[in-house]
Design an enzyme around this catalytic site. Structure first.
Site, PDB file in Angstrom:
ATOM      1  CB  CYS A  16      -0.934   0.012   1.213  1.00 27.81           C
ATOM      2  SG  CYS A  16      -1.875  -1.502   1.412  1.00 27.81           S
ATOM      3  CG  HIS A  35      -2.880   4.072   5.253  1.00 31.87           C
ATOM      4  ND1 HIS A  35      -2.604   3.975   3.902  1.00 31.87           N
ATOM      5  CD2 HIS A  35      -3.011   2.789   5.696  1.00 31.87           C
ATOM      6  CE1 HIS A  35      -2.569   2.704   3.549  1.00 31.87           C
ATOM      7  NE2 HIS A  35      -2.819   1.959   4.619  1.00 31.87           N
ATOM      8  CD  GLU A  88      -3.536   6.879   9.455  1.00 31.78           C
ATOM      9  OE1 GLU A  88      -3.155   7.779   8.682  1.00 31.78           O
ATOM     10  OE2 GLU A  88      -4.344   5.988   9.116  1.00 31.78           O
ATOM     11  CE  LYS A 121      -6.173   3.873   1.767  1.00 26.47           C
ATOM     12  NZ  LYS A 121      -5.352   5.037   2.142  1.00 26.47           N
ATOM     13  CG  HIS A 173      -6.720   0.575   0.376  1.00 24.31           C
ATOM     14  ND1 HIS A 173      -5.623   1.124  -0.262  1.00 24.31           N
ATOM     15  CD2 HIS A 173      -6.222  -0.001   1.513  1.00 24.31           C
ATOM     16  CE1 HIS A 173      -4.545   0.902   0.436  1.00 24.31           C
ATOM     17  NE2 HIS A 173      -4.876   0.221   1.525  1.00 24.31           N
ATOM     18  CG  PHE A 219      -0.606  -5.857   4.438  1.00 29.29           C
ATOM     19  CD1 PHE A 219      -1.136  -5.116   5.475  1.00 29.29           C
ATOM     20  CD2 PHE A 219      -1.400  -6.853   3.877  1.00 29.29           C
ATOM     21  CE1 PHE A 219      -2.404  -5.352   5.962  1.00 29.29           C
ATOM     22  CE2 PHE A 219      -2.678  -7.102   4.360  1.00 29.29           C
ATOM     23  CZ  PHE A 219      -3.183  -6.363   5.398  1.00 29.29           C
TER      24      PHE A 219
END
Length: 400
Positions: free
Chosen positions: A152, A291, A302, A323, A328, A388
């Site tokens: 990502c 994010h 976050e 998002k 995403h 990830f």
């Protein structure tokens, strides 16, 4: 060291292929998320990009070119047009820095379903560096053409690396961004198996993704491409280019703890590094395009990282995750959200954190809850991408 500025923006997004129109739709809080693949065992929703490939390719050119590369060629071309083209730039001093997380998912899916008759161009169609290569061939780019596959964070990392190359004088112009096109049944099933996709009731797919809300349940997938044209401030001034913003800071870090579970300390290190590179204090930055994947764990981590980095200035930092509206985009998420952040600084407007009727107040964030929010004093904004694998990336933009 050269200053780095943004002189062109190009998108092929779930909200269309006009960056300004996309930003206006986000400012209004319009969701592009819809139900997909009704044949799957469980309901799924995603934000697909409306795209007419015949504007950029004829039938012969499309052979062996996966949708992920088609989107990249289109978005990069739109960014260059927006920047006024490359003009007399030495093509050996121009680079392509592209992010792509999963490569040509459609080509791979077709090969799996081919009953032994695999298309002969499957390999070049699905390799993750195909989008960057197609952009280079289309534009005649002979400088560095590099692909970053960092889940990502892919395209955010690509943009940061492009900025470094310009700052250090390695290239004069960079076409930096990313693309992703993974809306095929096999990929959706794989994400469902991870239990990370949002739940929703019939007729409510558009509202499925609710970042930082009490009732958040995960993200929805999106597809598209976004590219920025970056160049030195000296070159932009010399050719009297319109400048959207300065890319003044970037930071990267690794959690080094877990492949899928985020770490607040790692994220905070990336945020701090971006501030440090830009020479700014937290109070100088008025907006964060987060994010914000709308997962229970991810949003909490976050928020902890933002509070740690901003300290006493956290209440003045307005936060939203777009998002909720465009999904995403995984490898292309950082680039699309960088475009949104650039336009937020350029217009001094910040998009809403949509579908958040009941904010999770325990997170301690100043969420943008209303569409059409103007911030007349906005000087700088930051966009974060956390992947990830544990890689974290943050991009910091200032008004030109």
């Amino acid at each position: 060291m050269n200053g780095v500025v943004v002189t062109g923006l190009g998108v092929v997004s779930p909200h269309g292929d006009d960056a300004q129109a996309m930003f206006s739709a986000l400012m209004r809080g319009e969701s592009a998320v819809q139900p997909i693949f009704p044949e799957l065992p469980r309901p799924a929703a995603a934000a697909a990009a409306a795209f007419d490939e015949t504007r950029w390719f004829n039938k012969l050119q499309l052979a062996g070119v996966d949708r992920v590369s088609q989107l990249a060629v289109a978005a990069a071309d739109l960014a260059l047009r927006d920047a006024g083209g490359l003009g007399d730039a030495d093509r050996e001093r121009v680079g392509v820095y592209a992010g792509c997380g999963m490569g040509g998912a459609a080509a791979l899916d077709t090969a799996y379903r081919s009953a032994g008759r695999v298309p002969p161009l499957t390999i070049p169609a699905f390799m993750p560096n195909a989008p960057a290569s197609h952009v280079a061939m289309r534009q005649g780019i002979k400088g560095p053409v590099i692909t970053y596959s960092v889940a990502c964070a892919s395209s955010a990392v690509a943009i940061a690396e492009a900025a470094k190359a310009i700052r250090n004088g390695e290239v004069d112009v960079a076409i930096a961004g990313g693309s992703e096109a993974l809306l095929v049944p096999g990929v959706v099933l794989a994400w469902q198996a991870m239990m990370t996709l949002a739940n929703f009731q019939p007729g409510e797919a558009a509202l499925a993704c609710r970042p930082f809300a009490n009732d958040r349940s995960g993200f929805v997938l999106g597809e598209g491409a976004a590219f920025l044209v970056l160049e030195s401030s000296e070159r932009a001034q010399a050719r009297q280019a319109r400048t959207y913003a300065r890319l003044s800071g970037w930071g990267m870090s690794c959690d080094a703890t877990h492949l899928t579970k985020p770490d607040a300390g790692g994220q905070q290190r990336a945020l701090n590094a971006a501030l440090r590179t830009a020479g700014l204090q937290p109070a100088d930055v008025g907006y964060c395009n987060a994010h914000g994947t709308a997962t229970k764990i991810g949003d909490g981590v976050e928020a902890e990282a933002l509070r740690g980095a901003w300290g006493k200035a956290i209440d003045a930092l307005q936060v939203s995750s777009t998002k909720a509206l465009h999904g995403h985009l995984l490898g292309a998420a950082g680039a699309l959200e960088a475009v949104v952040t650039v336009l937020a600084v350029h217009h001094r407007q910040v998009p809403p954190n949509a579908h958040c009727g009941s904010p999770d107040t325990a997170l301690g964030l100043n969420l943008v809850l209303q569409p059409g929010t103007a911030v007349p004093g906005l000087r700088a904004a930051i966009s974060s991408s956390f992947a990830f694998g544990g890689t974290n990336s943050a991009l910091l933009f200032e008004r030109a």
